[in-house]
Write a protein that holds these residues in place. Structure first.
Motif, PDB file in Angstrom:
ATOM      1  N   ARG A  83       0.818  -1.218   0.000  1.00 36.18           N
ATOM      2  CA  ARG A  83       0.000   0.000   0.000  1.00 36.18           C
ATOM      3  C   ARG A  83       0.854   1.271   0.000  1.00 36.18           C
ATOM      4  O   ARG A  83       0.669   2.169  -0.821  1.00 36.18           O
ATOM      5  CB  ARG A  83      -0.925  -0.018   1.219  1.00 36.18           C
ATOM      6  N   GLU A  84       1.808   1.361   0.931  1.00 41.10           N
ATOM      7  CA  GLU A  84       2.566   2.603   1.072  1.00 41.10           C
ATOM      8  C   GLU A  84       3.350   2.943  -0.185  1.00 41.10           C
ATOM      9  O   GLU A  84       3.277   4.068  -0.695  1.00 41.10           O
ATOM     10  CB  GLU A  84       3.513   2.507   2.266  1.00 41.10           C
ATOM     11  N   SER A  85       4.101   1.983  -0.713  1.00 37.76           N
ATOM     12  CA  SER A  85       4.920   2.270  -1.887  1.00 37.76           C
ATOM     13  C   SER A  85       4.056   2.605  -3.097  1.00 37.76           C
ATOM     14  O   SER A  85       4.416   3.479  -3.904  1.00 37.76           O
ATOM     15  CB  SER A  85       5.837   1.089  -2.205  1.00 37.76           C
ATOM     16  N   SER A  86       2.894   1.951  -3.235  1.00 39.35           N
ATOM     17  CA  SER A  86       2.034   2.226  -4.384  1.00 39.35           C
ATOM     18  C   SER A  86       1.483   3.640  -4.333  1.00 39.35           C
ATOM     19  O   SER A  86       1.443   4.336  -5.359  1.00 39.35           O
ATOM     20  CB  SER A  86       0.897   1.203  -4.455  1.00 39.35           C
ATOM     21  N   ALA A  88      -3.166   4.828   3.775  1.00 37.54           N
ATOM     22  CA  ALA A  88      -3.777   5.768   2.838  1.00 37.54           C
ATOM     23  C   ALA A  88      -4.889   5.075   2.058  1.00 37.54           C
ATOM     24  O   ALA A  88      -4.978   3.841   2.012  1.00 37.54           O
ATOM     25  CB  ALA A  88      -2.720   6.320   1.892  1.00 37.54           C
ATOM     26  N   SER A  89      -5.740   5.883   1.437  1.00 35.87           N
ATOM     27  CA  SER A  89      -6.845   5.329   0.649  1.00 35.87           C
ATOM     28  C   SER A  89      -7.282   6.354  -0.375  1.00 35.87           C
ATOM     29  O   SER A  89      -6.994   7.552  -0.256  1.00 35.87           O
ATOM     30  CB  SER A  89      -8.025   4.956   1.551  1.00 35.87           C
ATOM     31  N   TYR A  90      -7.966   5.872  -1.388  1.00 38.02           N
ATOM     32  CA  TYR A  90      -8.539   6.760  -2.392  1.00 38.02           C
ATOM     33  C   TYR A  90      -9.932   7.193  -1.941  1.00 38.02           C
ATOM     34  O   TYR A  90     -10.666   6.436  -1.308  1.00 38.02           O
ATOM     35  CB  TYR A  90      -8.636   6.068  -3.749  1.00 38.02           C
ATOM     36  N   GLN A 146      10.357   9.414   0.222  1.00 43.43           N
ATOM     37  CA  GLN A 146      10.760   8.669  -0.961  1.00 43.43           C
ATOM     38  C   GLN A 146      11.134   7.244  -0.565  1.00 43.43           C
ATOM     39  O   GLN A 146      12.069   7.029   0.202  1.00 43.43           O
ATOM     40  CB  GLN A 146      11.963   9.341  -1.628  1.00 43.43           C
ATOM     41  N   VAL A 147      10.379   6.242  -1.064  1.00 46.57           N
ATOM     42  CA  VAL A 147      10.658   4.845  -0.757  1.00 46.57           C
ATOM     43  C   VAL A 147      11.806   4.337  -1.625  1.00 46.57           C
ATOM     44  O   VAL A 147      11.806   4.526  -2.842  1.00 46.57           O
ATOM     45  CB  VAL A 147       9.408   3.971  -0.965  1.00 46.57           C
ATOM     46  N   VAL A 148      12.789   3.707  -0.988  1.00 48.73           N
ATOM     47  CA  VAL A 148      13.914   3.108  -1.700  1.00 48.73           C
ATOM     48  C   VAL A 148      13.592   1.676  -2.085  1.00 48.73           C
ATOM     49  O   VAL A 148      13.829   1.249  -3.218  1.00 48.73           O
ATOM     50  CB  VAL A 148      15.196   3.158  -0.835  1.00 48.73           C
ATOM     51  N   SER A 149      13.046   0.916  -1.133  1.00 45.39           N
ATOM     52  CA  SER A 149      12.685  -0.476  -1.413  1.00 45.39           C
ATOM     53  C   SER A 149      11.668  -0.938  -0.393  1.00 45.39           C
ATOM     54  O   SER A 149      11.568  -0.383   0.701  1.00 45.39           O
ATOM     55  CB  SER A 149      13.917  -1.387  -1.367  1.00 45.39           C
ATOM     56  N   THR A 150      10.925  -1.948  -0.747  1.00 50.15           N
ATOM     57  CA  THR A 150       9.985  -2.559   0.181  1.00 50.15           C
ATOM     58  C   THR A 150       9.813  -4.020  -0.206  1.00 50.15           C
ATOM     59  O   THR A 150       9.868  -4.367  -1.388  1.00 50.15           O
ATOM     60  CB  THR A 150       8.618  -1.838   0.171  1.00 50.15           C
TER      61      THR A 150
END
Length: 814
Positions: free
Chosen positions: A442-445, A572-574, A466-470
């Motif tokens: 969810r977070e990275s997307s 998070a959510s839309y 900024q996400v580096v990896s998950t």
């Protein structure tokens, strides 16, 4: 980055890891224990921790004692043989000791229990341990290893808890002595190195408590850590001992208090069987502290003892399992306890509940501890995944719950040489999976969507982490590396509530979390930037954050000055949001920052106003004591003392962290009902000249006092008739009545756009003043801030008039 070999599992109990541990040395404790204790060290599932325990506790599970069993067949065979040998030796010694005792300790026979091979044991240690175990069993005379005579008086008489503590310690020492002797001699016969073995020894702990009678009428009936009893408790009714792991070459004796990461399990002793529930409650409370202090805990072990009955407990992410009873008065019970201790001595650390991919290490040059954290990442040169190792000396968010995600946050570096200047933030979390949720990615997307939209705009793009990896955490499970999950950790245990995946996310580290700000003006800037990021995410990408907390906003110091960064998007959510349609599996961990409507009804429509409301609660919390270390410690000590005395918390704001969501929502409605109640309950306890106090008041006025919204108090039809503004009355009439009352927080949705515009203007003004104060080297903005409210109210009315003309929002619904 340093690649971590997958061929060998690194064990926590290696001598190199433990060698630098000093007594009373808190290795890599959380950023601020006192702040966590009063803001997050709670379980919000139910108002009473004892109720929570009973709701998730599964009793009489035979599989509990098998969780620690080694996976490999050769080690498993060795543990069985060793356990049987120790049990046989103990039964033989108990029989002889009972006979000696029957002969009034005849001096000619007294030495039979001595072991001349007892290297590391003082002369007579085995005698003393066996005699203590004999007294624990309740047998005065035994003619065989199984015992044929029992003293009925001793059996019926409950054992003093402190006496059981000493006897249990003697049992641990007896087993540890044999484990060390056996492994020193036979470890070469199996694929087991001495570094992979450990001794389970009792840690000196004089936690024998007396809870005085509390006749204060101001009794806190919602206390989660202590039973509500006015009866005098004898000091010997409760006792505690910790089981620690030590190198195989250690002296077999009680050890001094050690660093938290050495504790394998906590053991609680009670005298009366009616107090067994209290032992479980105390054990759960200690386990929460264990999760907080041991940053590589996957799950935790515990022991609870009443007289001669022992039960082992496994504390998972959402469940607790208790073993069947081990009766020390029987040979079978002693055999079971011996087998558990031997398994703890020889099993892999992941079976002890530790995470082998987060290891405590000692810098031999400086003597300082650090964590080595393995993360599975994509190797760009090969387009394949590989394990990289990061290094950390600071946990900025420790696990502080008994149930749930057990999330942790570490600042980290890619090399040992840059430990002092971390550039990454690692989040370790157990996420819920399944259903229609996008789940653990969810977070990275969401961040990928945001950066795709805003990276061209440095003004907004820099406000998102900024996400580096998950990816999932992989551990060695039966000589095979597998993705870690609750299904992997709790194989064979019944009634697992839900499957959770163990994941690790690496992001760029902005600098510090908001609760670690140097001064209040930095908090003002960070909150203003977070609000701008929230608005941009919603306006451009239709995304709500959903988890505003002290860990979700970071402060970065750049050459251009201070700025805030919004992080933690895994809830998070839309829009539009409804918990079922959006696929959110569970509520955020930090419910103290949740909006009133989200606390009352997780299925209620979510708006940007919910995230804004969370910002207000965060400012109130930090403004009360969040960034002042002295005040934080003062309040924490006072709060702990009041909880021990079963008195109400010292500040109304503490009601935001206690009880279930509905209870917290009622308190928040009460505190936010009017400007007067907000000032009396919240603002009056904030630091007087802090810019956060002025900021909180202004945000409150914008969110809860727009014309016609009347705070949070639900209006009856009669009260509605008394509303002077006919436009407001007409608007309130379209709000669905709940139990005959109209909720102004539902009406507020009509004015969402106007409120957001006004809030952005207000925060922009506060931000400008805070930056000026920072440039001037000070924080006193009270004179300038005092002129803001009149501007705020006039601006609010302008926006509200526009919203009223536009008519009710189509999104208005209960």
């Amino acid at each position: 980055m340093t690649a971590h070999s997958k061929g060998k599992e690194t064990d926590l109990s290696s001598s190199s890891t433990l060698g630098g541990a000093e007594p009373n040395y808190s290795v890599l404790a959380g950023e601020d224990l006192s702040f966590s204790d009063i803001s997050g060290n709670r379980d919000s599932d139910l108002s009473d921790l004892s109720d929570l325990i009973q709701s998730i506790l599964h009793r009489n599970c035979d599989a509990v004692l098998k969780i620690a069993a080694p996976c490999t067949s050769d080690v498993h065979t060795m543990t069985e043989e060793l356990s049987n040998g120790i049990a046989a030796d103990l039964e033989s010694r108990l029989s002889r000791a009972a006979q000696d005792n029957g002969r009034n300790n005849n001096s000619r026979d007294k030495g039979r229990a001595k072991d001349p091979r007892g290297k590391g044991c003082t002369d007579g240690s085995l005698d003393a341990w066996v005699m203590a175990i004999l007294k624990w069993t309740g047998f005065l005379n035994m003619s065989s290893g199984t015992g044929t005579r029992r003293n009925n008086d001793l059996e019926a008489r409950p054992l003093d808890a402190s006496h059981v503590t000493r006897c249990c310690g003697a049992f641990l020492l007896f087993v540890a002595h044999h484990v060390r002797e056996h492994l020193t001699k036979y470890s070469r016969d199996v694929h087991l190195t001495m570094e992979a073995c450990r001794l389970i020894l009792p840690i000196t702990n004089d936690d024998v408590e007396s809870e005085d009678t509390d006749t204060d009428t101001d009794t806190d009936t919602n206390s989660t850590d202590y039973i509500d009893s006015t009866a005098y408790v004898d000091p010997a009714d409760f006792a505690n001992v910790e089981c620690g792991m030590f190198p195989i070459g250690s002296i077999v004796d009680r050890q001094a208090a050690q660093a938290p990461h050495l504790v394998v399990a906590d053991a609680e002793m009670v005298r009366h069987k009616d107090d067994y529930g209290e032992a479980e409650l105390r054990l759960a409370t200690k386990t929460k502290a264990m999760f907080f202090n041991q940053h590589n805990r996957r799950f935790a072990w515990g022991l609870a003892t009443c007289s001669r009955i022992i039960r082992a407990y496994v504390f998972g992410t959402d469940d607790i399992w208790a073993s069947t009873a081990m009766d020390i008065s029987s040979a079978e019970g002693r055999q079971a306890f011996i087998s558990l201790l031997v398994d703890w001595s020889l099993c892999s650390v992941n079976h002890l509940g530790f995470d082998p991919t987060i290891r405590y290490e000692i810098d031999h040059a400086s003597g300082d501890p650090y964590l080595a954290i393995d993360v599975v990442e994509m190797v760009e040169s090969t387009d394949k995944t590989g394990a990289c190792t990061y290094y950390s000396q600071q946990c900025v968010g420790a696990a502080d719950r008994l149930t749930g995600r057990h999330d942790r946050y570490f600042t980290a570096s890619a090399s040992l040489g840059t430990l002092d200047t971390p550039t990454f933030l690692i989040k370790d979390v157990w996420t819920a999976s399944g259903g229609n949720s996008v789940g653990d990615v969810r977070e990275s997307s969401f961040l990928n969507v945001l950066h795709a939209e805003f990276d061209k705009s440095s003004e907004i793009g820099d406000k998102f982490s900024q996400v580096v990896s998950t990816g999932p955490v992989h551990i060695n499970h039966g000589n095979t590396f597998v993705a870690d999950s609750t299904a992997t950790a709790f194989v064979g245990l019944p009634n697992v509530s839900q499957v959770r995946q163990h994941r690790r996310t690496v992001a760029q580290w902005a600098g510090k979390i908001i609760s670690a700000a140097d001064n209040p003006s930095q908090v003002v800037v960070a909150v203003a930037d977070a609000m701008a990021a929230l608005d941009a995410a919603y306006t451009k990408c239709n995304i709500f954050h959903g988890n505003i907390s002290d860990r979700a906003i970071l402060i970065q110091e750049t050459a251009d000055g201070i700025k805030g960064v919004l992080a933690d998007f895994d809830y998070a959510s839309y829009a539009p949001y409804g918990s079922k349609s959006a696929g959110v599996v569970e509520a955020p961990e930090q419910i103290l920052f949740l909006s009133i409507r989200n606390l009352e009804d997780p299925d209620a429509i979510r708006t940007l106003l919910d995230d804004c409301e969370s910002l207000l609660y965060l400012v109130c919390w930090l403004g009360t004591f969040g960034i002042n270390q002295a005040k934080r410690m003062e309040y924490a000590m006072d709060y702990a003392a009041r909880r021990r005395g079963r008195r109400k918390p010292c500040l109304p704001i503490f009601d935001w962290v206690r009880g279930n969501p509905e209870v917290i929502a009622r308190y928040k409605r009460s505190h936010m009902a009017s400007e007067r109640t907000f000032c009396d309950n919240i603002l009056s306890n904030m630091h007087e000249d802090s810019p956060l106090r002025h900021l909180a008041l202004d945000i409150y006025r914008v969110l809860f006092l727009p014309p016609g919204c009347y705070g949070t108090a639900r209006l009856t039809n009669q009260q509605l008739e008394e509303v002077a503004d006919i436009n407001t009355r007409n608007l309130l009439l379209v709000v669905p009545a709940i139990n005959g009352r109209r909720d102004p927080l539902i009406l507020r949705i009509v004015f969402e756009k106007a409120i957001i515009l006004n809030l952005l203007e207000v925060l922009a003004r506060h931000r400008a003043i805070a930056l000026a104060a920072l440039d001037a080297g000070g924080d006193d903005e009270s004179l300038e801030a005092a002129t803001l409210p009149s501007v705020i109210l006039s601006t609010t009315k302008h926006h509200m008039d526009e919203a009223a003309v536009a008519g009710p929002s189509k999104r208005l619904r209960p």
